[in-house]
Structure formats: structure tokens, C-alpha cells
Design a protein around this motif. Sequence first.
Motif, PDB file in Angstrom:
ATOM      1  N   GLY A 107     -26.411   8.810  31.685  1.00 44.97           N
ATOM      2  CA  GLY A 107     -25.760   8.256  30.504  1.00 44.97           C
ATOM      3  C   GLY A 107     -26.172   6.828  30.259  1.00 44.97           C
ATOM      4  N   GLY A 108     -26.671   6.158  31.303  1.00 44.61           N
ATOM      5  CA  GLY A 108     -27.084   4.769  31.154  1.00 44.61           C
ATOM      6  C   GLY A 108     -28.039   4.344  32.248  1.00 44.61           C
ATOM      7  N   LEU A 109     -28.842   3.338  31.941  1.00 40.31           N
ATOM      8  CA  LEU A 109     -29.787   2.780  32.905  1.00 40.31           C
ATOM      9  C   LEU A 109     -29.848   1.275  32.695  1.00 40.31           C
ATOM     10  N   VAL A 110     -29.822   0.532  33.790  1.00 41.10           N
ATOM     11  CA  VAL A 110     -29.902  -0.930  33.761  1.00 41.10           C
ATOM     12  C   VAL A 110     -31.137  -1.379  34.534  1.00 41.10           C
ATOM     13  N   ALA A 111     -31.905  -2.276  33.946  1.00 39.22           N
ATOM     14  CA  ALA A 111     -33.030  -2.933  34.623  1.00 39.22           C
ATOM     15  C   ALA A 111     -32.791  -4.435  34.483  1.00 39.22           C
ATOM     16  N   TRP A 112     -32.059  -4.990  35.441  1.00 41.22           N
ATOM     17  CA  TRP A 112     -31.546  -6.351  35.347  1.00 41.22           C
ATOM     18  C   TRP A 112     -32.524  -7.318  35.998  1.00 41.22           C
ATOM     19  N   TRP A 113     -33.393  -7.897  35.200  1.00 41.36           N
ATOM     20  CA  TRP A 113     -34.428  -8.815  35.673  1.00 41.36           C
ATOM     21  C   TRP A 113     -35.349  -8.140  36.686  1.00 41.36           C
ATOM     22  N   SER A 114     -35.537  -6.828  36.527  1.00 37.14           N
ATOM     23  CA  SER A 114     -36.348  -6.096  37.505  1.00 37.14           C
ATOM     24  C   SER A 114     -37.677  -5.599  36.954  1.00 37.14           C
ATOM     25  N   ILE A 115     -37.955  -5.831  35.658  1.00 37.75           N
ATOM     26  CA  ILE A 115     -39.296  -5.511  35.147  1.00 37.75           C
ATOM     27  C   ILE A 115     -40.231  -6.719  35.278  1.00 37.75           C
ATOM     28  N   PHE A 116     -39.738  -7.760  35.940  1.00 44.76           N
ATOM     29  CA  PHE A 116     -40.399  -9.053  36.066  1.00 44.76           C
ATOM     30  C   PHE A 116     -41.798  -8.947  36.673  1.00 44.76           C
ATOM     31  N   HIS A 117     -41.992  -7.993  37.575  1.00 47.78           N
ATOM     32  CA  HIS A 117     -43.247  -7.908  38.312  1.00 47.78           C
ATOM     33  C   HIS A 117     -44.173  -6.803  37.799  1.00 47.78           C
ATOM     34  N   LEU A 118     -43.810  -6.171  36.699  1.00 44.65           N
ATOM     35  CA  LEU A 118     -44.668  -5.131  36.139  1.00 44.65           C
ATOM     36  C   LEU A 118     -45.707  -5.744  35.202  1.00 44.65           C
ATOM     37  N   PRO A 119     -46.973  -5.441  35.382  1.00 47.28           N
ATOM     38  CA  PRO A 119     -47.962  -5.868  34.395  1.00 47.28           C
ATOM     39  C   PRO A 119     -47.571  -5.318  33.018  1.00 47.28           C
ATOM     40  N   PRO A 120     -47.654  -6.123  31.970  1.00 45.85           N
ATOM     41  CA  PRO A 120     -47.235  -5.661  30.636  1.00 45.85           C
ATOM     42  C   PRO A 120     -47.874  -4.350  30.201  1.00 45.85           C
ATOM     43  N   ALA A 121     -49.099  -4.103  30.645  1.00 44.74           N
ATOM     44  CA  ALA A 121     -49.769  -2.861  30.262  1.00 44.74           C
ATOM     45  C   ALA A 121     -49.052  -1.624  30.799  1.00 44.74           C
ATOM     46  N   GLU A 122     -48.207  -1.792  31.818  1.00 45.11           N
ATOM     47  CA  GLU A 122     -47.488  -0.657  32.403  1.00 45.11           C
ATOM     48  C   GLU A 122     -46.125  -0.432  31.759  1.00 45.11           C
ATOM     49  N   LEU A 123     -45.674  -1.363  30.934  1.00 44.58           N
ATOM     50  CA  LEU A 123     -44.337  -1.230  30.354  1.00 44.58           C
ATOM     51  C   LEU A 123     -44.163   0.010  29.486  1.00 44.58           C
ATOM     52  N   PRO A 124     -45.141   0.408  28.642  1.00 46.85           N
ATOM     53  CA  PRO A 124     -44.923   1.621  27.845  1.00 46.85           C
ATOM     54  C   PRO A 124     -44.615   2.849  28.698  1.00 46.85           C
ATOM     55  N   ALA A 125     -45.339   3.026  29.787  1.00 39.39           N
ATOM     56  CA  ALA A 125     -45.104   4.186  30.653  1.00 39.39           C
ATOM     57  C   ALA A 125     -43.745   4.088  31.342  1.00 39.39           C
ATOM     58  N   VAL A 126     -43.358   2.884  31.746  1.00 39.38           N
ATOM     59  CA  VAL A 126     -42.063   2.703  32.409  1.00 39.38           C
ATOM     60  C   VAL A 126     -40.918   2.936  31.424  1.00 39.38           C
TER      61      VAL A 126
END
Length: 205
Positions: A107-126
Motif C-alpha cells: 500500500g505504500g513505500l518510503v525511500a527516505w534519503w536512500s536513493i542518495f547513492h544510486l547513479p541517476p541513470a539507474e533511477l528509472p529502473a528503480v
Amino acid sequence: MTTHLDATRESYDTVAEDYATRIGSLFAQEPISRSMLAAFAELTSGPVVDVGCGPGHVTAHLAALGLSVSGVDLSPKMVEIARRQHPDLRFDVGSMTALDLPDGELGGLVAWWSIFHLPPAELPAVFAEFRRTLVSGGQLLIGFHVGDERLSPERAYGHPVSYDAYLLRPDVVAGLLGKAGFEVKARLTMEGRKRPQSCLLAKAV
């Protein structure tokens, strides 16, 4: 070959104890960002996962707000601390790049300052992975540091680290969320201690 996930895992295993000691007091000093967690909790029904949960302080806060919530983190040491500090909650080792969850379960998902280390190119897949796990109408809350730089610190929390970190523009993140099947419903931008911070609240459509 060491990947960025390996580097992030190893770095957070190294800093975990000192990070856990420091982050709880910092979180207690952030009433404005916590207001977004409160809004998320009010809008969300069903199970919630806190991805990149660290020592579990946000997971525990969401549980105190009445949510059925568990945490996932890349660092086994962080998960060990989370389980020790919050024995009534569930914490698992895992990566937000490939969540061990069925389609449409959350019903919900939180990513609280945790995408900080992902290369931007990987964000669409995440973000697509986040959408996969959520029911239609499910809520997503993301917090991140604002900017357009790549940072490569050598030390953090008193220890050597080997990860990279990425600052992100809210409009860019919002655009990527839209392409992944989300509708951004609210934005909050705050002046941080070192740099601005942003939270985006979005609904799976």
C-alpha cells in the motif's frame, strides 16, 4: 569487480554503529520533513516497506503512526542494528534495485534519503521497481538532497568510505516518477544543514 552496490554496502557496514548513534538525534530535529511522513501515513493503507531503512528509525516512526511496516537495507550491519533496536519490527537485507516482493503487494513505500547513492541513470529502473510492488493508488514518499553534483567523500561518520553520492533536482525526479507510473501529489523543499533537501509524495496510477 566492485560495483557501486558493493561499495555502498561495505561503507555502511563500516559506519553503521556511529551512523545509528548520530542519525536518531538528527531525525528528532526534523519536524518539517516528518510532516511528510505523517501525511504519507494518513493516506496509506496496507503493508508498507521502508527501503534503505538503515538502523530502522524511520520504520519505527511509521509503525508508531499506525502503519504495518517493515524495513529493507543493503547493509547487513544496518539490518542487525535495526533488529536489535526495534525487535518488534521486521527487517531484511535487500536492494531497492530488485525487491523480493510480489507485484502489487504494498500500500505504500518510503525511500527516505536512500536513493542518495544510486547513479541517476539507474533511477528509472528503480522507480519502475517501486511501482511494480505497489497497488494502484498506493503511496510513495521519497526524500533526497537537492543539486546536480556527484560527490565522492573519503570519510563519513568518522570512518573511511568508498561510495559515491548524487544530488538530484526535484523536477527531474518528478519527471522520472511520472514516466514510471506515478502522479506527484505534493512537494516539500527545505533548506538543509549543508544543502537543500526535498520530499516528493506520489501516488501509483
